[in-house]
Design a protein around this motif. Structure first.
Motif, mmCIF file in Angstrom:
data_model
loop_
_atom_site.group_PDB
_atom_site.id
_atom_site.type_symbol
_atom_site.label_atom_id
_atom_site.label_comp_id
_atom_site.label_asym_id
_atom_site.label_seq_id
_atom_site.Cartn_x
_atom_site.Cartn_y
_atom_site.Cartn_z
ATOM 1 N N ASP A 134 0.716 -1.333 0.192
ATOM 2 C CA ASP A 134 -0.016 -0.014 -0.136
ATOM 3 C C ASP A 134 0.866 1.278 0.056
ATOM 4 N N ARG A 135 1.998 1.399 0.803
ATOM 5 C CA ARG A 135 2.812 2.267 0.803
ATOM 6 C C ARG A 135 3.470 2.686 -0.594
ATOM 7 N N LEU A 136 3.788 1.589 -1.141
ATOM 8 C CA LEU A 136 4.368 1.736 -2.679
ATOM 9 C C LEU A 136 3.589 2.332 -3.474
ATOM 10 N N VAL A 137 2.186 1.968 -3.353
ATOM 11 C CA VAL A 137 1.104 2.265 -4.520
ATOM 12 C C VAL A 137 0.990 3.766 -4.138
ATOM 13 N N HIS A 138 1.123 4.153 -2.962
ATOM 14 C CA HIS A 138 0.802 5.730 -2.781
ATOM 15 C C HIS A 138 1.914 6.775 -2.464
ATOM 16 N N LEU A 139 3.010 6.197 -2.718
ATOM 17 C CA LEU A 139 4.234 6.923 -2.564
ATOM 18 C C LEU A 139 4.227 8.190 -3.373
ATOM 19 N N ALA A 140 3.747 8.566 -4.612
ATOM 20 C CA ALA A 140 3.639 9.518 -5.224
ATOM 21 C C ALA A 140 2.374 10.414 -4.688
ATOM 22 N N ASP A 141 1.691 9.736 -3.881
ATOM 23 C CA ASP A 141 0.539 10.654 -3.339
ATOM 24 C C ASP A 141 0.941 11.321 -1.971
ATOM 25 N N THR A 142 1.704 10.447 -1.326
ATOM 26 C CA THR A 142 2.439 11.084 -0.055
ATOM 27 C C THR A 142 3.695 11.968 -0.296
ATOM 28 N N GLU A 143 4.710 11.917 -1.337
ATOM 29 C CA GLU A 143 5.772 12.653 -1.599
ATOM 30 C C GLU A 143 5.557 13.344 -2.542
ATOM 31 N N GLY A 144 4.413 13.389 -3.467
ATOM 32 C CA GLY A 144 4.264 14.058 -4.550
ATOM 33 C C GLY A 144 4.846 13.937 -5.973
ATOM 34 N N ILE A 145 4.250 13.758 -6.960
ATOM 35 C CA ILE A 145 5.048 13.331 -8.255
ATOM 36 C C ILE A 145 6.232 14.232 -8.491
ATOM 37 N N GLU A 146 6.142 15.582 -8.138
ATOM 38 C CA GLU A 146 7.202 16.461 -8.334
ATOM 39 C C GLU A 146 8.342 15.888 -7.851
ATOM 40 N N ALA A 147 8.432 15.439 -6.344
ATOM 41 C CA ALA A 147 9.525 14.965 -5.704
ATOM 42 C C ALA A 147 9.963 13.510 -6.288
ATOM 43 N N ILE A 148 9.265 12.851 -7.123
ATOM 44 C CA ILE A 148 9.810 11.462 -7.513
ATOM 45 C C ILE A 148 10.377 11.978 -8.980
ATOM 46 N N PRO A 193 -13.556 -2.080 -19.249
ATOM 47 C CA PRO A 193 -12.484 -1.174 -18.697
ATOM 48 C C PRO A 193 -12.918 0.327 -18.353
ATOM 49 N N GLY A 194 -13.643 0.307 -17.228
ATOM 50 C CA GLY A 194 -13.995 1.899 -17.199
ATOM 51 C C GLY A 194 -13.086 2.439 -16.057
ATOM 52 N N PRO A 195 -13.112 3.737 -15.614
ATOM 53 C CA PRO A 195 -12.492 4.425 -15.103
ATOM 54 C C PRO A 195 -11.862 3.877 -13.548
ATOM 55 N N ASP A 196 -12.743 3.264 -12.949
ATOM 56 C CA ASP A 196 -12.431 2.813 -11.630
ATOM 57 C C ASP A 196 -11.691 1.446 -11.898
ATOM 58 N N GLN A 197 -12.309 0.705 -12.822
ATOM 59 C CA GLN A 197 -11.352 -0.685 -13.180
ATOM 60 C C GLN A 197 -9.865 -0.408 -13.624
ATOM 61 N N LEU A 198 -9.613 0.785 -14.558
ATOM 62 C CA LEU A 198 -8.338 1.196 -14.754
ATOM 63 C C LEU A 198 -7.513 1.754 -13.534
ATOM 64 N N ARG A 199 -8.147 2.487 -12.613
ATOM 65 C CA ARG A 199 -7.480 2.990 -11.559
ATOM 66 C C ARG A 199 -7.225 1.737 -10.368
ATOM 67 N N ALA A 200 -7.872 0.802 -10.406
ATOM 68 C CA ALA A 200 -7.782 -0.523 -9.654
ATOM 69 C C ALA A 200 -6.591 -1.358 -10.224
ATOM 70 N N MET A 201 -6.471 -1.383 -11.843
ATOM 71 C CA MET A 201 -5.324 -2.057 -12.184
ATOM 72 C C MET A 201 -4.110 -1.538 -12.005
ATOM 73 N N ILE A 202 -3.930 -0.251 -12.221
ATOM 74 C CA ILE A 202 -2.633 0.531 -12.022
ATOM 75 C C ILE A 202 -2.171 0.252 -10.730
ATOM 76 N N ASP A 203 -3.075 0.370 -9.839
ATOM 77 C CA ASP A 203 -2.548 0.468 -8.166
ATOM 78 C C ASP A 203 -2.348 -0.995 -8.003
ATOM 79 N N GLU A 204 -2.943 -2.074 -8.650
ATOM 80 C CA GLU A 204 -2.601 -3.548 -8.315
ATOM 81 C C GLU A 204 -1.266 -3.941 -9.268
ATOM 82 N N VAL A 205 -0.866 -3.133 -10.195
ATOM 83 C CA VAL A 205 0.294 -3.482 -10.928
ATOM 84 C C VAL A 205 1.504 -2.918 -9.925
#
Length: 205
Positions: free
Chosen positions: A61-75, A132-144
């Motif tokens: 979960d922390r890996l998935v949300h790293l960009a949210d917590t640190e900011g995509i700019e920091a990455i 493949p709706g928006p929710d499915q796409l978000r779920a897929m990329i987070d699963e990846v």
């Protein structure tokens, strides 16, 4: 994501880069650009190689949300200049792909839908729910991205590459799409796929 239901009229603020919160710990607090790049490489190695060895159920979960917590700019600051055949470069491309999906899930879903009939093999590898709706796409990329901690990193790269290839195919077939957008997504797919083969052959550094 912020609750927008009660924020009517409130201006949206992009998360400020918080490089010091995560990456600077690897650089010993040194803000020197070269040291920061070295810190980014060490962080990438820890995230990819250490995630599956940690035994921590929250790591994915922390890996998935790293960009949210640190900011995509920091990455971007520490990883965007890394080569595609490096762990840091792969992580940058994976988080960039996630940011695209989250920025326009409906548009990406439309492109994926347009491309999946012509890229059947890639569609299956990507593993997006049907339809493949928006929710499915978000779920897929987070699963990846979560798969970095739970599975084989090469599989993560191949799934992301397959997804990007289907989207690129869809973009090419939709009216009003620029050739630049198609080439950019296809290039991302090819880089991720090539990195996956390197990971299988000798392991990314």
């Amino acid at each position: 994501m912020a609750d927008q239901s009660s924020g009517k009229g409130r201006p949206h603020h992009r998360p400020a880069p918080r490089t010091a919160d995560f990456f600077a710990a690897f650089a010993g607090g040194d803000a020197d650009p070269e040291r920061l790049r070295e810190a980014g490489d060490r962080a990438a190695h820890l995230l990819v190689r250490g995630a599956r060895e940690s035994g921590d159920a929250d790591v994915a979960d922390r890996l998935v949300h790293l960009a949210d917590t640190e900011g995509i700019e920091a990455i971007a600051e520490v990883w965007s200049g890394s080569t595609p055949d490096s762990l840091a470069g792969c992580l940058w491309r994976l988080y960039l792909l996630r940011s695209w999906v989250y920025a326009d899930p409906a548009g990406v879903a439309r492109e994926f839908e347009a491309g999946r009939a012509s890229a059947q093999v890639a569609r299956v590898v990507a593993g997006v729910a049907d339809p493949p709706g928006p929710d499915q796409l978000r779920a897929m990329i987070d699963e990846v991205l979560g798969g970095i901690a739970r599975g084989d990193f090469a599989d993560v790269l191949f799934r992301a590459a397959a997804f990007a290839r289907v989207v690129a195919t869809g973009r090419a077939g939709l009216p009003g799409t620029s050739d630049v957008g198609v080439r950019r997504m296809l290039g991302l797919a090819e880089q991720l796929e090539a990195a996956g083969h390197v990971e299988l052959a000798r392991g990314l550094g």
